[in-house]
Design a protein around this motif. Structure first.
Motif, PDB file in Angstrom:
ATOM      1  N   ASP A  19       1.783   1.556  -9.783  1.00 50.35           N
ATOM      2  CA  ASP A  19       1.088   2.154  -8.881  1.00 50.35           C
ATOM      3  C   ASP A  19      -0.237   1.234  -8.667  1.00 50.35           C
ATOM      4  OD1 ASP A  19       0.297   3.396 -11.205  1.00 50.35           O
ATOM      5  OD2 ASP A  19      -0.340   5.326  -9.991  1.00 50.35           O
ATOM      6  N   ASP A  20      -0.888   1.076  -9.621  1.00 53.69           N
ATOM      7  CA  ASP A  20      -2.351   0.399  -9.888  1.00 53.69           C
ATOM      8  C   ASP A  20      -2.090  -1.134  -9.524  1.00 53.69           C
ATOM      9  OD1 ASP A  20      -3.639   2.456 -10.479  1.00 53.69           O
ATOM     10  OD2 ASP A  20      -3.358   2.330 -12.718  1.00 53.69           O
ATOM     11  N   VAL A  21      -1.068  -1.618  -9.979  1.00 53.72           N
ATOM     12  CA  VAL A  21      -0.676  -2.925  -9.642  1.00 53.72           C
ATOM     13  C   VAL A  21      -0.363  -3.067  -8.259  1.00 53.72           C
ATOM     14  CG1 VAL A  21       1.002  -4.847 -10.077  1.00 53.72           C
ATOM     15  CG2 VAL A  21       0.058  -3.736 -12.076  1.00 53.72           C
ATOM     16  N   LEU A  22       0.384  -2.451  -7.762  1.00 59.24           N
ATOM     17  CA  LEU A  22       0.651  -2.323  -6.271  1.00 59.24           C
ATOM     18  C   LEU A  22      -0.724  -2.199  -5.354  1.00 59.24           C
ATOM     19  CD1 LEU A  22       4.071  -0.562  -6.175  1.00 59.24           C
ATOM     20  CD2 LEU A  22       3.826  -2.935  -5.693  1.00 59.24           C
ATOM     21  N   ASP A  23      -1.378  -1.219  -5.861  1.00 56.23           N
ATOM     22  CA  ASP A  23      -2.700  -1.197  -4.895  1.00 56.23           C
ATOM     23  C   ASP A  23      -3.701  -2.479  -5.076  1.00 56.23           C
ATOM     24  OD1 ASP A  23      -3.092   1.125  -3.478  1.00 56.23           O
ATOM     25  OD2 ASP A  23      -3.744   2.480  -5.340  1.00 56.23           O
ATOM     26  N   ARG A  24      -3.401  -3.060  -6.326  1.00 52.44           N
ATOM     27  CA  ARG A  24      -4.514  -4.190  -6.578  1.00 52.44           C
ATOM     28  C   ARG A  24      -3.681  -5.503  -5.496  1.00 52.44           C
ATOM     29  NH1 ARG A  24      -8.272  -4.690 -10.589  1.00 52.44           N
ATOM     30  NH2 ARG A  24      -7.952  -7.087 -10.410  1.00 52.44           N
TER      31      ARG A  24
ATOM     32  N   ARG B 201       0.608  -1.385   0.040  1.00 52.96           N
ATOM     33  CA  ARG B 201       0.083   0.076   0.102  1.00 52.96           C
ATOM     34  C   ARG B 201       0.875   1.303  -0.027  1.00 52.96           C
ATOM     35  NH1 ARG B 201      -4.787  -0.412  -1.791  1.00 52.96           N
ATOM     36  NH2 ARG B 201      -5.640  -1.791   0.123  1.00 52.96           N
ATOM     37  N   GLN B 202       1.890   1.276   0.785  1.00 55.54           N
ATOM     38  CA  GLN B 202       2.744   2.480   0.823  1.00 55.54           C
ATOM     39  C   GLN B 202       3.680   2.421  -0.377  1.00 55.54           C
ATOM     40  OE1 GLN B 202       4.929   1.840   4.524  1.00 55.54           O
ATOM     41  NE2 GLN B 202       3.537   2.844   5.784  1.00 55.54           N
ATOM     42  N   PHE B 203       4.030   1.423  -1.053  1.00 52.39           N
ATOM     43  CA  PHE B 203       4.801   1.445  -2.213  1.00 52.39           C
ATOM     44  C   PHE B 203       3.958   2.110  -3.293  1.00 52.39           C
ATOM     45  CE2 PHE B 203       7.952  -1.288  -4.756  1.00 52.39           C
ATOM     46  CZ  PHE B 203       8.525  -0.202  -5.243  1.00 52.39           C
TER      47      PHE B 203
ATOM     48  N   VAL C  62       5.638 -10.907  -7.774  1.00 51.92           N
ATOM     49  CA  VAL C  62       6.798 -10.347  -8.980  1.00 51.92           C
ATOM     50  C   VAL C  62       6.149 -10.565 -10.264  1.00 51.92           C
ATOM     51  CG1 VAL C  62       8.974 -11.133  -9.745  1.00 51.92           C
ATOM     52  CG2 VAL C  62       8.544 -11.482  -7.268  1.00 51.92           C
ATOM     53  N   ASN C  63       5.284 -11.457 -10.823  1.00 48.95           N
ATOM     54  CA  ASN C  63       4.770 -11.287 -11.897  1.00 48.95           C
ATOM     55  C   ASN C  63       4.005 -10.232 -12.168  1.00 48.95           C
ATOM     56  OD1 ASN C  63       5.175 -13.799 -13.516  1.00 48.95           O
ATOM     57  ND2 ASN C  63       5.382 -14.692 -11.599  1.00 48.95           N
ATOM     58  N   MET C  64       3.122  -9.907 -11.257  1.00 45.87           N
ATOM     59  CA  MET C  64       2.474  -8.534 -11.250  1.00 45.87           C
ATOM     60  C   MET C  64       3.312  -7.431 -11.511  1.00 45.87           C
ATOM     61  SD  MET C  64      -0.839  -9.540 -11.210  1.00 45.87           S
ATOM     62  CE  MET C  64      -1.841  -8.079 -10.560  1.00 45.87           C
ATOM     63  N   VAL C  65       4.264  -7.306 -10.632  1.00 48.44           N
ATOM     64  CA  VAL C  65       4.993  -6.022 -10.534  1.00 48.44           C
ATOM     65  C   VAL C  65       5.693  -6.001 -12.227  1.00 48.44           C
ATOM     66  CG1 VAL C  65       7.318  -5.220  -9.856  1.00 48.44           C
ATOM     67  CG2 VAL C  65       5.800  -6.033  -8.004  1.00 48.44           C
ATOM     68  N   GLU C  66       6.093  -7.265 -12.726  1.00 51.06           N
ATOM     69  CA  GLU C  66       6.717  -6.986 -13.982  1.00 51.06           C
ATOM     70  C   GLU C  66       5.677  -6.548 -14.942  1.00 51.06           C
ATOM     71  OE1 GLU C  66       9.076 -10.513 -16.714  1.00 51.06           O
ATOM     72  OE2 GLU C  66       7.891 -11.159 -15.065  1.00 51.06           O
ATOM     73  N   SER C  67       4.485  -7.159 -14.859  1.00 48.30           N
ATOM     74  CA  SER C  67       3.510  -6.607 -15.816  1.00 48.30           C
ATOM     75  C   SER C  67       3.291  -5.017 -15.535  1.00 48.30           C
ATOM     76  CB  SER C  67       2.233  -7.437 -15.454  1.00 48.30           C
ATOM     77  OG  SER C  67       1.647  -7.147 -14.498  1.00 48.30           O
ATOM     78  N   GLY C  68       3.257  -4.726 -14.348  1.00 49.51           N
ATOM     79  CA  GLY C  68       3.185  -3.178 -14.042  1.00 49.51           C
ATOM     80  C   GLY C  68       4.206  -2.300 -14.652  1.00 49.51           C
ATOM     81  N   GLU C  69       5.261  -2.640 -14.752  1.00 44.76           N
ATOM     82  CA  GLU C  69       6.618  -2.308 -15.223  1.00 44.76           C
ATOM     83  C   GLU C  69       6.275  -2.118 -16.839  1.00 44.76           C
ATOM     84  OE1 GLU C  69      10.737  -3.099 -12.554  1.00 44.76           O
ATOM     85  OE2 GLU C  69       9.585  -4.704 -13.377  1.00 44.76           O
ATOM     86  N   ALA C  70       5.963  -3.151 -17.189  1.00 44.20           N
ATOM     87  CA  ALA C  70       5.893  -3.232 -18.727  1.00 44.20           C
ATOM     88  C   ALA C  70       4.812  -2.340 -19.216  1.00 44.20           C
ATOM     89  CB  ALA C  70       5.578  -4.705 -19.311  1.00 44.20           C
ATOM     90  N   GLY C  71       3.504  -2.402 -18.479  1.00 43.42           N
ATOM     91  CA  GLY C  71       2.602  -1.524 -18.702  1.00 43.42           C
ATOM     92  C   GLY C  71       2.291  -0.128 -18.414  1.00 43.42           C
ATOM     93  N   GLY C  72       3.563   0.307 -17.419  1.00 41.55           N
ATOM     94  CA  GLY C  72       3.665   1.534 -17.019  1.00 41.55           C
ATOM     95  C   GLY C  72       2.531   2.199 -15.841  1.00 41.55           C
ATOM     96  N   ASN C  73       1.891   0.966 -15.206  1.00 44.09           N
ATOM     97  CA  ASN C  73       0.840   1.205 -14.190  1.00 44.09           C
ATOM     98  C   ASN C  73       1.099   0.507 -13.088  1.00 44.09           C
ATOM     99  OD1 ASN C  73       0.544  -1.290 -15.352  1.00 44.09           O
ATOM    100  ND2 ASN C  73      -1.708  -1.456 -15.145  1.00 44.09           N
TER     101      ASN C  73
END
Length: 403
Positions: free
Chosen positions: A144-149, A70-72, A131-142
């Motif tokens: 913050d949304d991924v970390l919230d989810r 959440r903080q990230f 880790v897989n979600m973070v990887e997709s967030g890095e690729a999609g530029g979102n």
């Protein structure tokens, strides 16, 4: 975790020496110099058995990980660079293990590595799903949304885990207390009255003879009983070392009266929610099944996901192996079918998970209302039998004395 022995001088010019735990030598030096020490030497010690940290279950508490996510997300959304956000999180977290992992990830990111690649080096801290979600967030530029989810995902998981634990803790504690009370009565109380009955020559009723016989056997043969229990536990542990045996044991959990259906709902919910999160982030379905199999926490369902993956490789739809396995509710299979037809699989899976979570909540409340009086009756019944067995001959002796 490595341990480093150091020697140096503190701020007052006095010699200082000792040991410090750190991810690596670089981190150890940073920690010690941050305390004002001037180092003369530092080297890694070979850790003995007693120097290793013992971890039971998850390396980092789920609540600490949720706060981290959440903080990230908040820091990234506020425009803070990843390295700066990691530095802030490292200082704020209360978990020592998470702090060390974040420090290492921060250093890796500073060196030019991707965040997901750096996190993948700490599988005990950062799960495959995350880790897989973070990887997709890095690729999609979102990111913050991924970390919230992810924070919301792990919050829901934490709530469900706590509810299941609370439902199972009460009967287990009561059962342990009942066993302790019975052992105490059989070892300390019953033999005292048995000696008195023998001295008086009282005729013992059947229930008393049974209790006295059990007490005598417990007192006389407790080393053998203890040895048998230890051997049984040891053989059970050895017998569940193989993968097939572990799958059978995980399957057996769902056959436990009352608790089995609850565990099944919680497990299916976790499968559906994990797949939902991965599919929402456009992770390929085969990879999503691999990740879910690793994080589901049940080898029986993990094997079913592996089978589903094989069938998908043959061109089948996901709903087909789920339906054939018989391990998923009809409602869940139907919703997955609708998701396949409409192209909204992630939403359908999320709805199934929400429905099953609500069912778990309801089941836990019903279980608590049912189990508490049953367990009280159970304990009262055991103690009552022992009391009746002791008191019956005493009443007989009292009547004989009056006559």
């Amino acid at each position: 975790m490595p341990m480093f022995a150091y020697q140096g001088v503190d701020g007052r010019g006095k010699k200082a020496s000792g040991t410090v735990l750190a991810v690596n030598k670089y981190e150890a030096i940073n920690e010690l110099t941050g305390k004002g020490l001037i180092l003369r030497s530092i080297q890694e010690k070979k850790a003995g058995l007693l120097q290793h940290e013992i971890t039971i279950g998850r390396a980092v508490k789920l609540v600490h990980f949720v706060i981290f996510c959440r903080q990230f997300a908040t820091l990234i959304r506020a425009g803070v660079q990843i390295v700066g956000a990691l530095g802030i999180l490292r200082e704020q977290t209360e978990s020592k293990r998470l702090k060390l992992a974040i420090s290492d990830v921060e250093r890796e990111v500073q060196s030019g590595h991707n965040l997901s690649v750096s996190m993948r080096k700490h599988p005990k801290i950062f799960p495959d799903l995350f880790v897989n979600m973070v990887e997709s967030g890095e690729a999609g530029g979102n990111l913050d949304d991924v970390l919230d989810r992810m924070a919301a995902h792990y919050e829901k998981e934490h709530v469900i885990v706590q509810k299941v634990k609370s439902a199972m803790t009460y009967p287990i504690v009561v059962l342990i207390v009942a066993v302790i009370v019975v052992i105490f009565l059989m070892i300390k109380i019953v033999p005292t009255f048995t000696s008195m009955f023998e001295e008086q020559g009282a005729k013992l009723p059947l229930i008393t003879r049974m209790v006295v016989g059990f007490s005598h056997g417990l007192v006389a043969y407790w080393p053998i009983i203890l040895l048998i229990l230890i051997l049984a536990i040891g053989l059970s542990w050895v017998g569940t070392r193989g993968e097939k045996a572990r799958i059978r044991m995980d399957k057996l959990k769902f056959s436990i009266p009352i608790f089995g259906p609850l565990l099944r709902k919680a497990t299916v919910s976790r499968v559906c929610r994990t797949l939902s999160e991965l599919m929402f982030s456009a992770v390929p379905v085969l990879q999503a099944l691999d990740v879910t199999r690793k994080v589901v926490g049940n080898r029986y369902y993990g094997a079913s996901l592996q089978e589903a993956r094989s069938m998908l490789e043959q061109g089948k739809l996901l709903s087909e192996p789920f339906r054939k396995s018989g391990m998923y509710p009809v409602m869940a299979v139907h919703m997955i079918t609708v998701g396949e037809e409409t192209g909204q699989m992630d939403k359908m899976l999320a709805r199934v998970a929400d429905f099953l979570d609500a069912e778990v909540d309801k089941s836990v409340d019903q279980m608590k209302a049912l189990i508490e009086p049953l367990m009280l009756l159970f304990v009262a019944g055991i103690v009552g039998v022992i009391v009746v067995a002791i008191m019956s001959p005493m009443f007989t002796l009292y009547e004989n004395f009056l006559n």
